[in-house]
Design an enzyme around this catalytic site. Structure first.
Site, PDB file in Angstrom:
ATOM      1  N   ASN A  98      -4.318   1.067 -15.009  1.00 40.78           N
ATOM      2  CA  ASN A  98      -5.773   1.243 -15.030  1.00 40.78           C
ATOM      3  C   ASN A  98      -6.469   0.061 -15.687  1.00 40.78           C
ATOM      4  OD1 ASN A  98      -5.179   3.657 -13.901  1.00 40.78           O
ATOM      5  ND2 ASN A  98      -5.463   4.852 -15.768  1.00 40.78           N
ATOM      6  N   HIS A 107      -2.207  -4.335 -14.630  1.00 43.98           N
ATOM      7  CA  HIS A 107      -3.182  -4.727 -13.597  1.00 43.98           C
ATOM      8  C   HIS A 107      -4.445  -5.330 -14.200  1.00 43.98           C
ATOM      9  CE1 HIS A 107      -1.380  -1.826 -10.319  1.00 43.98           C
ATOM     10  NE2 HIS A 107      -0.608  -2.864 -10.592  1.00 43.98           N
ATOM     11  N   GLY A 163      -0.405  10.639 -13.173  1.00 43.72           N
ATOM     12  CA  GLY A 163      -1.570  10.365 -12.344  1.00 43.72           C
ATOM     13  C   GLY A 163      -1.511   9.088 -11.535  1.00 43.72           C
ATOM     14  N   SER A 182      -0.162   7.555  -7.633  1.00 41.96           N
ATOM     15  CA  SER A 182       0.325   7.967  -6.317  1.00 41.96           C
ATOM     16  C   SER A 182       1.679   7.344  -5.987  1.00 41.96           C
ATOM     17  CB  SER A 182      -0.700   7.582  -5.247  1.00 41.96           C
ATOM     18  OG  SER A 182      -1.003   6.214  -5.341  1.00 41.96           O
ATOM     19  N   GLU A 232      -0.151  16.664  -7.099  1.00 42.82           N
ATOM     20  CA  GLU A 232       0.614  16.947  -5.874  1.00 42.82           C
ATOM     21  C   GLU A 232       1.911  16.140  -5.876  1.00 42.82           C
ATOM     22  OE1 GLU A 232      -2.485  15.608  -3.292  1.00 42.82           O
ATOM     23  OE2 GLU A 232      -1.869  13.520  -3.441  1.00 42.82           O
TER      24      GLU A 232
HETATM   25  P1  OAD Z   1      -4.290   6.374  -6.719  1.00 42.88           P
HETATM   26  O1  OAD Z   1      -5.713   6.644  -6.415  1.00 42.88           O
HETATM   27  O2  OAD Z   1      -3.462   5.752  -5.661  1.00 42.88           O
HETATM   28  O3  OAD Z   1      -3.560   7.728  -7.131  1.00 42.88           O
HETATM   29  C1  OAD Z   1      -4.071   8.602  -8.100  1.00 42.88           C
HETATM   30  C2  OAD Z   1      -3.087   9.735  -8.268  1.00 42.88           C
HETATM   31  O4  OAD Z   1      -3.566  10.564  -9.317  1.00 42.88           O
HETATM   32  C3  OAD Z   1      -2.940  10.610  -7.029  1.00 42.88           C
HETATM   33  O5  OAD Z   1      -1.552  10.786  -6.766  1.00 42.88           O
HETATM   34  C4  OAD Z   1      -3.587  11.943  -7.433  1.00 42.88           C
HETATM   35  O6  OAD Z   1      -2.946  13.071  -6.858  1.00 42.88           O
HETATM   36  C5  OAD Z   1      -3.405  11.917  -8.943  1.00 42.88           C
HETATM   37  N1  OAD Z   1      -4.418  12.680  -9.698  1.00 42.88           N
HETATM   38  C6  OAD Z   1      -5.752  12.764  -9.462  1.00 42.88           C
HETATM   39  N2  OAD Z   1      -6.358  13.494 -10.397  1.00 42.88           N
HETATM   40  C7  OAD Z   1      -5.391  13.893 -11.268  1.00 42.88           C
HETATM   41  C8  OAD Z   1      -5.381  14.683 -12.460  1.00 42.88           C
HETATM   42  N3  OAD Z   1      -6.489  15.221 -12.970  1.00 42.88           N
HETATM   43  N4  OAD Z   1      -4.204  14.866 -13.076  1.00 42.88           N
HETATM   44  C9  OAD Z   1      -3.046  14.341 -12.573  1.00 42.88           C
HETATM   45  N5  OAD Z   1      -2.996  13.587 -11.461  1.00 42.88           N
HETATM   46  C10 OAD Z   1      -4.141  13.363 -10.814  1.00 42.88           C
HETATM   47  O7  OAD Z   1      -4.262   5.523  -8.074  1.00 42.88           O
HETATM   48  P2  OAD Z   1      -3.068   4.639  -8.681  1.00 42.88           P
HETATM   49  O8  OAD Z   1      -1.753   5.238  -8.373  1.00 42.88           O
HETATM   50  O9  OAD Z   1      -3.405   4.377 -10.096  1.00 42.88           O
HETATM   51  O10 OAD Z   1      -4.488  -1.591  -8.306  1.00 42.88           O
HETATM   52  O11 OAD Z   1      -3.239   3.297  -7.863  1.00 42.88           O
HETATM   53  C11 OAD Z   1      -2.390   2.215  -8.142  1.00 42.88           C
HETATM   54  C12 OAD Z   1      -3.118   0.916  -7.954  1.00 42.88           C
HETATM   55  O12 OAD Z   1      -3.710   0.895  -6.652  1.00 42.88           O
HETATM   56  C13 OAD Z   1      -4.313   0.712  -8.879  1.00 42.88           C
HETATM   57  O13 OAD Z   1      -3.964   0.245 -10.155  1.00 42.88           O
HETATM   58  C14 OAD Z   1      -5.114  -0.307  -8.144  1.00 42.88           C
HETATM   59  C15 OAD Z   1      -4.986   0.216  -6.729  1.00 42.88           C
HETATM   60  O14 OAD Z   1      -5.027  -0.741  -5.728  1.00 42.88           O
HETATM   61  C16 OAD Z   1      -5.244  -2.698  -8.429  1.00 42.88           C
HETATM   62  O15 OAD Z   1      -6.455  -2.697  -8.288  1.00 42.88           O
HETATM   63  C17 OAD Z   1      -4.473  -3.946  -8.735  1.00 42.88           C
END
Ligand code: OAD
Length: 242
Positions: free
Chosen positions: A93, A110, A177, A179, A205
């Site tokens: 984040n 990141h 949290g 994906s 999920e």
């Molecule tokens: P994503 O938006 O891909 O995934 C968010 C995840 O959080 C999903 O799997 C949701 O199911 C989960 N989620 C949402 N709300 C939640 C809650 N209240 N409790 C638990 N889980 C929850 O975000 P990231 O995986 O962080 O990179 O994305 C990875 C990277 O993709 C980011 O750092 C960014 C992006 O491109 C850069 O900008 C370099």
């Protein structure tokens, strides 16, 4: 699961900040559904139109400045303060909610919204103010080379040496949290598992790399993580009272 851990490593993604009101990337209203990655998050886009990219990140700053940590961030801080182990956070984040929650050992792979890096001399500055192609580097004096200190697609992650060391020695790896679709962060669980860590995933999920997790705890991290931390603390307190 072991009774006591010595090196806990927590990987966090946008989902941990969702309950603080920040949009994740791939949800229905997520950033990547409203913007093209190619326009705002690649090094090519930055070189082609730096002010467009600067505006995108400058516009995010007020919301991220105002955001407050939620119970999931606070649970990690509690774990760091009360559990007798080394606890590190690797976060994808760019918000600063772990710092606002007073966590320590936070590694931003990141980058961070409140930083800019000079592509001429490498100086990293901290600022919540706007950065543009007219910003002058306070270290080398060159104008127009300050880039948001955010890792764009096509760039290397930050602090990877430290991350590799932490992955090797972790005996408990938590993923909260995320994906699990953006590499290399998505493969950290596999590495931690390979070196012997117990692995637990917290998400709303099932995710695509769930094969490497020993446990999946479904639900909102602001609810599931505090409970998990309480259980870990109770276990170690119970053991020390025997
Ligand atoms: P994503 O938006 O891909 O995934 C968010 C995840 O959080 C999903 O799997 C949701 O199911 C989960 N989620 C949402 N709300 C939640 C809650 N209240 N409790 C638990 N889980 C929850 O975000 P990231 O995986 O962080 O990179 O994305 C990875 C990277 O993709 C980011 O750092 C960014 C992006 O491109 C850069 O900008 C370099």
């Amino acid at each position: 699961m072991k009774e006591k851990y010595n090196n806990i490593l927590i990987l966090t993604g946008a989902g941990i900040s969702a309950e603080s009101g920040l949009a994740t990337f791939r949800s229905e209203n997520g950033l990547w559904n409203n913007h093209r990655v190619e326009d705002v998050a690649t090094i090519e886009a930055y070189h082609k139109n730096p002010d467009y990219v600067h505006d995108f990140y400058n516009n995010m700053k007020p919301e991220l400045w105002n955001a407050r940590p939620n119970n999931a961030h606070l649970a990690i801080t509690k774990l760091q303060q009360e559990y007798p182990a080394e606890v590190h956070i690797i976060t994808q984040n760019i918000d600063t909610l772990h710092e606002k929650a007073k966590s320590k050992n936070v590694h931003h792979i990141h980058g961070q919204i409140n930083q800019a890096v000079c592509l001429h001399c490498g100086k990293v500055i901290e600022t919540w103010g706007d950065v543009s192609s007219e910003t002058v580097c306070e270290s080398c004096g060159v104008m127009g080379m300050m880039k948001p200190n955010i890792v764009f697609f096509g760039e290397d992650l930050l602090c990877m040496n430290k991350v590799e060391e932490l992955l090797r020695k972790a005996d408990l790896f938590l993923s909260v949290g995320t994906s699990g679709v953006v590499f290399p962060a998505a493969s950290f669980v596999q590495t931690a598992k390979y070196y012997g860590a117990d692995t637990v995933e917290f998400n709303l999920e099932a995710t695509s790399n769930n094969f490497y997790f020993d446990r999946h705890i479904m639900g909102k991290a602001g609810e599931t993580l505090p409970k998990f931390v309480e259980d870990l603390l109770n276990q170690v307190h119970y053991k020390s009272s025997l």
